[in-house]
Design a protein around this motif. Structure first.
Motif, PDB file in Angstrom:
ATOM      1  N   ALA A 276     -54.771 -36.537  55.137  1.00  0.00           N
ATOM      2  CA  ALA A 276     -55.660 -35.827  56.058  1.00  0.00           C
ATOM      3  C   ALA A 276     -55.014 -34.527  56.544  1.00  0.00           C
ATOM      4  N   ASN A 277     -53.729 -34.592  56.838  1.00  0.00           N
ATOM      5  CA  ASN A 277     -53.012 -33.373  57.249  1.00  0.00           C
ATOM      6  C   ASN A 277     -53.032 -32.324  56.143  1.00  0.00           C
ATOM      7  N   LYS A 278     -52.810 -32.765  54.918  1.00  0.00           N
ATOM      8  CA  LYS A 278     -52.800 -31.833  53.788  1.00  0.00           C
ATOM      9  C   LYS A 278     -54.185 -31.223  53.554  1.00  0.00           C
ATOM     10  N   ASN A 279     -55.225 -31.969  53.923  1.00  0.00           N
ATOM     11  CA  ASN A 279     -56.594 -31.456  53.785  1.00  0.00           C
ATOM     12  C   ASN A 279     -57.000 -30.564  54.954  1.00  0.00           C
ATOM     13  N   ASN A 280     -56.058 -30.362  55.884  1.00  0.00           N
ATOM     14  CA  ASN A 280     -56.324 -29.555  57.072  1.00  0.00           C
ATOM     15  C   ASN A 280     -57.375 -30.197  57.975  1.00  0.00           C
ATOM     16  N   TYR A 281     -57.374 -31.540  58.001  1.00  0.00           N
ATOM     17  CA  TYR A 281     -58.204 -32.280  58.940  1.00  0.00           C
ATOM     18  C   TYR A 281     -57.378 -32.554  60.197  1.00  0.00           C
ATOM     19  N   PHE A 282     -58.031 -33.133  61.205  1.00  0.00           N
ATOM     20  CA  PHE A 282     -57.321 -33.617  62.388  1.00  0.00           C
ATOM     21  C   PHE A 282     -57.194 -35.142  62.282  1.00  0.00           C
ATOM     22  N   PRO A 283     -56.032 -35.669  61.897  1.00  0.00           N
ATOM     23  CA  PRO A 283     -55.870 -37.126  61.884  1.00  0.00           C
ATOM     24  C   PRO A 283     -55.449 -37.636  63.263  1.00  0.00           C
ATOM     25  N   VAL A 284     -56.043 -38.738  63.668  1.00  0.00           N
ATOM     26  CA  VAL A 284     -55.676 -39.377  64.932  1.00  0.00           C
ATOM     27  C   VAL A 284     -55.323 -40.828  64.617  1.00  0.00           C
ATOM     28  N   TYR A 285     -54.050 -41.163  64.771  1.00  0.00           N
ATOM     29  CA  TYR A 285     -53.583 -42.516  64.459  1.00  0.00           C
ATOM     30  C   TYR A 285     -53.353 -43.284  65.755  1.00  0.00           C
ATOM     31  N   LEU A 286     -53.924 -44.477  65.823  1.00  0.00           N
ATOM     32  CA  LEU A 286     -53.811 -45.265  67.050  1.00  0.00           C
ATOM     33  C   LEU A 286     -53.584 -46.731  66.713  1.00  0.00           C
ATOM     34  N   ARG A 287     -52.493 -47.290  67.227  1.00  0.00           N
ATOM     35  CA  ARG A 287     -52.206 -48.723  67.079  1.00  0.00           C
ATOM     36  C   ARG A 287     -52.785 -49.467  68.276  1.00  0.00           C
ATOM     37  N   PHE A 288     -53.538 -50.502  67.987  1.00  0.00           N
ATOM     38  CA  PHE A 288     -54.225 -51.185  69.073  1.00  0.00           C
ATOM     39  C   PHE A 288     -53.320 -52.102  69.877  1.00  0.00           C
ATOM     40  N   ASP A 289     -52.150 -52.438  69.338  1.00  0.00           N
ATOM     41  CA  ASP A 289     -51.246 -53.241  70.158  1.00  0.00           C
ATOM     42  C   ASP A 289     -50.735 -52.439  71.354  1.00  0.00           C
ATOM     43  N   THR A 290     -50.819 -51.104  71.278  1.00  0.00           N
ATOM     44  CA  THR A 290     -50.409 -50.277  72.417  1.00  0.00           C
ATOM     45  C   THR A 290     -51.474 -50.249  73.508  1.00  0.00           C
ATOM     46  N   LEU A 291     -52.683 -50.696  73.179  1.00  0.00           N
ATOM     47  CA  LEU A 291     -53.767 -50.696  74.168  1.00  0.00           C
ATOM     48  C   LEU A 291     -53.891 -52.022  74.907  1.00  0.00           C
ATOM     49  N   ILE A 292     -53.188 -53.041  74.395  1.00  0.00           N
ATOM     50  CA  ILE A 292     -53.301 -54.363  75.004  1.00  0.00           C
ATOM     51  C   ILE A 292     -52.361 -54.450  76.199  1.00  0.00           C
TER      52      ILE A 292
ATOM     53  N   ASN B 120     -55.934 -52.627  80.900  1.00  0.00           N
ATOM     54  CA  ASN B 120     -56.899 -52.141  79.908  1.00  0.00           C
ATOM     55  C   ASN B 120     -57.845 -53.214  79.398  1.00  0.00           C
ATOM     56  N   ILE B 121     -57.407 -54.461  79.440  1.00  0.00           N
ATOM     57  CA  ILE B 121     -58.196 -55.504  78.789  1.00  0.00           C
ATOM     58  C   ILE B 121     -58.989 -56.357  79.777  1.00  0.00           C
ATOM     59  N   ASN B 122     -58.962 -55.970  81.050  1.00  0.00           N
ATOM     60  CA  ASN B 122     -59.714 -56.786  82.009  1.00  0.00           C
ATOM     61  C   ASN B 122     -61.208 -56.477  81.998  1.00  0.00           C
ATOM     62  N   ASN B 123     -61.581 -55.316  81.424  1.00  0.00           N
ATOM     63  CA  ASN B 123     -63.009 -55.040  81.240  1.00  0.00           C
ATOM     64  C   ASN B 123     -63.200 -53.940  80.200  1.00  0.00           C
TER      65      ASN B 123
ATOM     66  N   LYS C  91     -61.743 -46.334  78.362  1.00  0.00           N
ATOM     67  CA  LYS C  91     -61.057 -45.203  78.999  1.00  0.00           C
ATOM     68  C   LYS C  91     -59.678 -44.997  78.369  1.00  0.00           C
ATOM     69  N   ALA C  92     -58.947 -46.104  78.190  1.00  0.00           N
ATOM     70  CA  ALA C  92     -57.611 -46.016  77.583  1.00  0.00           C
ATOM     71  C   ALA C  92     -57.709 -45.538  76.137  1.00  0.00           C
ATOM     72  N   PHE C  93     -58.695 -46.023  75.423  1.00  0.00           N
ATOM     73  CA  PHE C  93     -58.930 -45.603  74.038  1.00  0.00           C
ATOM     74  C   PHE C  93     -59.198 -44.098  73.983  1.00  0.00           C
ATOM     75  N   ASN C  94     -60.073 -43.633  74.839  1.00  0.00           N
ATOM     76  CA  ASN C  94     -60.423 -42.210  74.878  1.00  0.00           C
ATOM     77  C   ASN C  94     -59.217 -41.347  75.261  1.00  0.00           C
ATOM     78  N   LYS C  95     -58.436 -41.830  76.215  1.00  0.00           N
ATOM     79  CA  LYS C  95     -57.251 -41.079  76.665  1.00  0.00           C
ATOM     80  C   LYS C  95     -56.229 -40.948  75.544  1.00  0.00           C
ATOM     81  N   ASN C  96     -56.033 -42.022  74.782  1.00  0.00           N
ATOM     82  CA  ASN C  96     -55.073 -41.984  73.677  1.00  0.00           C
ATOM     83  C   ASN C  96     -55.510 -41.014  72.587  1.00  0.00           C
ATOM     84  N   ILE C  97     -56.788 -40.964  72.323  1.00  0.00           N
ATOM     85  CA  ILE C  97     -57.296 -40.023  71.318  1.00  0.00           C
ATOM     86  C   ILE C  97     -57.088 -38.587  71.788  1.00  0.00           C
ATOM     87  N   LYS C  98     -57.463 -38.311  73.019  1.00  0.00           N
ATOM     88  CA  LYS C  98     -57.335 -36.954  73.558  1.00  0.00           C
ATOM     89  C   LYS C  98     -55.890 -36.473  73.546  1.00  0.00           C
TER      90      LYS C  98
END
Length: 278
Positions: free
Chosen positions: A155-171, A175-178, A184-191
């Protein structure tokens, strides 16, 4: 020979045998071993050959018995063998990977599903398709993350914007109570992985999926480039039914929107999860 068999044989060696082999693999000459062990120098070679036979050495082997000893100890007990001996016989310890492999790692082997076509190349082609979705599912420790990293590199070589996110970092407890907090945490990590974007949108806690969708749409509009969303270890949320139900419903709506909206065509999703949880 495997590690278990090797360890069993080694543990059952006599103390004298262990001392002899350790002295030899540390680079000691026969004369030095004989002096240290109070042996006749002429018997050292016979004793070492006898030890080699205990480790399943056969005269039919392509190696001499002394080479064989260096080889198996380099493989199964490398700390015993000095570097000079490994170099002399051309043996080097094989360190098996225990984490995702680097892009240029010799341990990474591309997977062929059909003749002249690899799974990697299929994934690379898929992320070039507007609004595409790639699912990667396999047992744990089968190279899913290593494959994801290669897709990210493409994706980087194609000049795209890759966003890599491991979900174990969101647990995390907050974050998981609702669903709202998770999205919100998902959106913050992407941004955090994309260029600074000024959001004029306020987050509606009562409509988290709508807020997250609108926020991501604004990102796509602002960037005006293809975004490859790489979601790894999504199986981490399978144990939270309410969160997983809402989250995957949101992703499905993003995927389906690519049929109706040009801006959503700029999103390509790659989702990886372990089959043990599925």
């Amino acid at each position: 020979m495997n590690q278990e068999i090797f360890d069993h044989i080694y543990c059952n060696l006599s103390d004298n045998d262990k001392n002899i082999i350790q002295l030899r693999l540390s680079g000691k000459k026969y004369q030095e071993i004989a002096q240290s062990m109070s042996f006749d120098q002429s018997s050292v070679g016979r004793k070492l050959k006898s030890i080699a036979k205990k480790f399943k050495y056969s005269s039919e082997s392509n190696l001499e018995w002394n080479e064989y000893l260096v080889q198996i100890f380099t493989q199964y007990k490398p700390t015993f063998v000095i570097h000079e001996l490994q170099e002399d016989y051309g043996f080097h310890p094989v360190i098996m990977p225990g984490r995702p492999e680097k892009i240029d790692s010799p341990f990474y082997i591309e997977r062929h599903r059909i003749k002249r076509c690899t799974i990697e190349s299929e994934c690379y082609e898929a992320i070039e398709q507007p609004g595409s979705l790639v699912r990667i599912k396999a047992p744990s420790r089968m190279g899913k993350t290593s494959l994801m990293k290669r897709i990210q590199d493409k994706a980087n070589k194609n000049n795209y914007f890759p966003v890599y996110l491991r979900f174990d970092t969101l647990i995390e407890p907050d974050n998981i109570n609702n669903v709202n907090n998770f999205l919100k945490a998902f959106n913050k990590n992407i941004k955090s992985q994309l260029p600074d974007v000024s959001y004029g949108l306020s987050w509606d806690d009562n409509n988290a999926k709508i807020s997250c969708t609108q926020a991501f749409k604004e990102l796509l509009i602002y960037l005006k480039k293809n975004v490859v969303l790489l979601l790894d270890e999504v199986n981490e949320i399978f144990n939270y039914p309410e969160i997983s139900k809402n989250f995957f419903a949101m992703l499905r709506s993003w995927y389906e929107e690519s049929n109706n909206s040009e801006i959503w065509e700029n999103l390509r999703m790659v989702i990886a999860y372990s089959t043990e949880y599925h």
